[in-house]
Write an enzyme that holds these catalytic residues in place. Structure first.
Site, PDB file in Angstrom:
ATOM      1  N   THR A   1      13.310 -43.040  -7.640  1.00  9.95           N
ATOM      2  CA  THR A   1      13.243 -43.757  -6.361  1.00  9.95           C
ATOM      3  C   THR A   1      12.064 -44.713  -6.423  1.00  9.95           C
ATOM      4  O   THR A   1      10.929 -44.301  -6.667  1.00  9.95           O
ATOM      5  CB  THR A   1      13.056 -42.797  -5.175  1.00  9.95           C
ATOM      6  N   VAL A   2      12.346 -45.995  -6.216  1.00  6.44           N
ATOM      7  CA  VAL A   2      11.323 -47.039  -6.257  1.00  6.44           C
ATOM      8  C   VAL A   2      11.506 -47.926  -5.033  1.00  6.44           C
ATOM      9  O   VAL A   2      12.637 -48.303  -4.711  1.00  6.44           O
ATOM     10  CB  VAL A   2      11.450 -47.880  -7.547  1.00  6.44           C
TER      11      VAL A   2
END
Length: 200
Positions: A10-11
């Protein structure tokens, strides 16, 4: 072309009044196996541009290092700072050239030129500008938080807290994400990095 085997992550990237906050969790997983719990996925590219990546660690490292070198050459040639959109376009060209054997990474490029800028790139090099963005397997959960709480002209502290909240929310539902959050703050003063723990 489907990328079902893209490793999880997750970015997020969020623009604020004077810059951009990029945040990424630290877990590297492949399928149901956690490969590493302490991987850095945020990278300063120039003094005023950073990138955060989700996907294959080798691919994202090679891509960022290559663009970092090209940006240094461009700065020497033009004697000016390389703008965030130029860095995004450099990445786009490299990724599109490799489209038949793609770099399995999704990228958020963020930085400051005249104003804060964020660009999202997929593995084939499409460049999408936005005010905030998320990539990786936890992107839907993170975007849900940012859609509800993002405001234009936020302060750095508010953008930082929102980035942490968005990534933390994704780690609660996405088994491929977790183990801490790396933050990269990019402003006119340069870049600043920090790591915060995930508290559920």
């Amino acid at each position: 072309m489907a990328f079902e085997f893209m490793p999880g992550a997750t970015v997020v990237g969020i623009s604020y009044n004077n810059g951009v906050v990029l945040a990424a969790e630290k877990r590297v997983s492949f399928g149901n196996f956690v490969v590493n719990k302490n991987m850095k996925k945020t990278f300063p590219v120039t003094q005023h541009v950073g990138a955060a990546c989700a996907g294959m660690v080798a691919d994202m490292t090679v891509l960022v290092r290559q663009v970092e070198a090209l940006a240094k050459i461009r700065k020497l040639e033009t004697r000016r700072e390389v703008a965030p959109n130029s860095v995004a376009k450099l990445m786009s060209v490299i990724m599109f050239e490799r489209r038949y054997f793609p770099l399995l990474t999704q990228v958020i490029v963020g930085g400051v030129n005249d104003k804060p800028e964020i660009y999202t790139l997929d593995p084939l090099g499409s460049v999408l500008p936005d005010e905030y963005a998320a990539v990786g397997t936890g992107a839907e959960m993170a975007l849900g938080i940012m859609d509800a709480e993002f405001k234009q002209g936020m302060s750095e502290e508010n953008a930082r807290e929102l980035a942490i909240k968005a990534v933390r929310s994704a780690t609660q539902r996405d088994a491929s994400s977790g183990d801490g959050i790396d933050l990269l703050v990019v402003s006119r003063n340069g870049t600043r990095e920090e790591t915060v723990p995930i508290r559920n």
